[in-house]
Design an enzyme around this catalytic site. Sequence first.
Site, mmCIF file in Angstrom:
data_model
loop_
_atom_site.group_PDB
_atom_site.id
_atom_site.type_symbol
_atom_site.label_atom_id
_atom_site.label_comp_id
_atom_site.label_asym_id
_atom_site.label_seq_id
_atom_site.Cartn_x
_atom_site.Cartn_y
_atom_site.Cartn_z
ATOM 1 N N HIS A 58 -49.396 10.451 5.751
ATOM 2 C CA HIS A 58 -50.140 10.768 4.588
ATOM 3 C C HIS A 58 -50.767 9.641 3.890
ATOM 4 C CE1 HIS A 58 -49.783 15.183 4.445
ATOM 5 N NE2 HIS A 58 -48.350 14.730 4.625
ATOM 6 N N HIS A 78 -53.452 20.003 -2.175
ATOM 7 C CA HIS A 78 -52.414 19.774 -1.447
ATOM 8 C C HIS A 78 -51.580 18.475 -2.150
ATOM 9 C CE1 HIS A 78 -49.838 18.111 1.947
ATOM 10 N NE2 HIS A 78 -50.161 19.503 2.386
#
Length: 872
Positions: free
Chosen positions: A447, A469
């Site tokens: 990420h 998210h």
Amino acid sequence: MATKRKASALNAAVDDEPVDPSDELAFYCLGGGNEVGRSCHIIQYKGKTVMLDAGMHPAKEGFSALPFFDEFDLSTVDILLISHFHVDHSSALPYVLSKTNFKGRVFMTHATKAIYKWLIQDNVRVSNTASSSDQRTTLYTEHDHLSTLPLIETIDFNTTHTVNSIRITPFPAGHVLGAAMFLISIAGLNILFTGDYSREEDRHLIPAEVPKGIKIDVLITESTFGISTNPPRLEREAALMKSITGILNRGGRVLMPVFALGRAQELLLILDEYWETHPELQKIPIYYIGNTARRCMVVYQTYIGAMNDNIKRLFRQRMAEAEASGDKSASAGPWDFKFVRSLRSLERFDDVGGCVMLASPGMLQTGTSRELLERWAPNERNGVVMTGYSVEGTMAKQLLNEPEQIPAVMSRSAGGVSRRGLAGTDEEQKIMIPRRCTVDEISFAAHVDGVENRNFIEEVAAPVVILVHGEKHQMMRLKSKLLSLNADKAVKVKVYTPANCDEVRIPFRKDKIAKVVGKLAQVAPPSDQDDGRLMSGVLVQNGFDLSLMAPDDLREYAGLTTTTITCKQHITLSSASMDLIRWALEGTFGAIEELGSNERSKVKEESTKAVNGEQEIKEEPADEEIPMEETQTYLVMGCVLIRYHSRTREVELEWEGNMMNDGVADAVMAVLLTVESSPASVKQSAKLKHHHHHHSDLELPNPHAHQGPEETFENLLMMLEAQFGSNIAPIERPRIPSGIRANRTTKADPSVSAAVKTKSDAAGETPAESQEDESTEEIEAAELARLQALGIPYPGIEIKVDKHVARVWLENFEVECANTVLRDRVRVVIERAVETVSSMWGEGHPAARASNGTQGNKEVAVSKSNEIEARA
């Protein structure tokens, strides 16, 4: 009592223009809002609906793990896009396809579907056999999953597909193999959904990049790490190896909870490379355990072309080594590890001595990783190394807090016999296992961190950003950081952080642009200097694409056939002549075009022409000649054809049927149906009859004869405003007659110029300019006096219609205008106004008065000009 307004209300920009609901982008967050897990979002625009991801929450079970599907009608969804195969983004897809009223199409990349098949199948088996509850709700079965696989369509990166007027383009996201960012274009609005993405260079994936040459209007991006910053990649790899070797050196076992696919492959590449350069570690085995591990590694070997240059280089290198050795059975792929062993289950695992174990699932809720944790946790020599993101509510998140005890969910006896359902009763839930092993966290989650995410958002430069998210505190920190950057921007970025079940509506007014094709594309577009020139054609809409083309090009460019409908209407009038009809039509439409009449001579001439090249036929003399009916033909507004049959007084209208022509034809019929009864027509008809019958010289009294010039002028303005609007003003300065201007320019006395020079020098003007200004003012004053003596209060009237200007000079009603259509229209209206309101400034027709009564007055003005020049 007055109340104090908030500062935000005073500073807010007021937009009074109403927003069409179809011009609003609606965003619904069904999951993944202010949380990590069960990602599912809905976007709606211009009647099109797209669903983004359909995952389940890894820390919840049953229906509580699903997104809030009941909050939205899934039957209206046109497209469902799956960004990647992780369970929090894709594991609810079988439920959507088999248990809901979803009717749309599903898209994902080839690699995502290949891994999704095995990953979800294994997830169903593990969930049904290893549960923390005896009454677990089965959301879908393995049969549901396999039966819905044919409904999933696969697409390649960097290819654009149009589905129901929605354009979708996937780009590499760099998160896991097959992970995609989706560019969605609806009616010209570009929306970029990143999913989970990474911009970090690693050993096998292509990092995410901003789509080139595309203006993004809305960016929907993850905010997993908020504004947190990860250490450099090399430092994290060194810390990982230090932690692992430290545990091994003290005789312990290393547990690395990972997802079966994704980061596990990256970690295996790192470990295999480190073991190869450190012979002292090669006696310690590295295990990769999982039901789908071996099968999914075949997928990685298949999609080497979708990986980065490092994997491709390694593949070529090992292929060359295999060819050089001559052993075709030798391992030649980059995923054929030298020091990593695959295990199907723990049944064949000999738990003796040190080792490194990569086991799934990564959240330690159930499965092999949880069973090994419970087995190794009591031994202080062992260690757990967390490398992925840990979701709130999971065992992985709790373990980071280093609790003294952990609950026993999976357990095995010394003989390897499994006890299932340990957490099924209250008594079994009390069983706790001491935790003495070490816990280290070194993030290798694919990420973006805070800096990478912020730089990506700045590079995309979208005016609207929607954060998903991410935990609420991380999301809010990132939002505050993005809003703080607005101070240096001309266009402020709007940042939204919707929670689950929240709806966000954002207005977008997009300009409609039509592409000109066919014959019209060869015509130069009108410039600003062109006076009202229009480009006409047929506007064809295909979805949200507009094309402008000539009617002849409809078949070639739009695949349409054209049909021309000719409309006809017959009206019989009792007494109206063509002169009266033409007068009424000119009063409404301005000048009309006369196309002629079918006189008998023309008909006879046509009938006596040679036929098929033969000689002229000699006609026999007729016993009696029947008079041929004369038909007069006129064209109104270039579209409605009028034929007047004088003998039957029948009027025939003919036009090509369309929206514009039908409106003109309706107006023509309205004029014809009232031409015999309207007061203006009756007055005009009486005037026409008076001219034709000379035996009666009695003149009709003028009902407006008592009006003065000012009142007459006001009545004229009233009629003009009714026709052309309120943008009408009188002209103050008169026109100087051309004869007077010629005398002023040809007659110039040098002695007079010398006498005036000394006076003009003091004023800073040249003698010619001073003399010209003084003489112009006196001539204009004399002209105004002459007009007022005639009873004309103002020299003229100025009429403005859009960008066109028309000037009417009231002495002779001359109209000046560059636009011929407006000039003819103003001229006809002026004539009707004069005839209807009064005789204006004198008797008779305006044109006659201009020619009869103006010459003597102009001579007075010319003599006045000569007198001024002589005196000067």
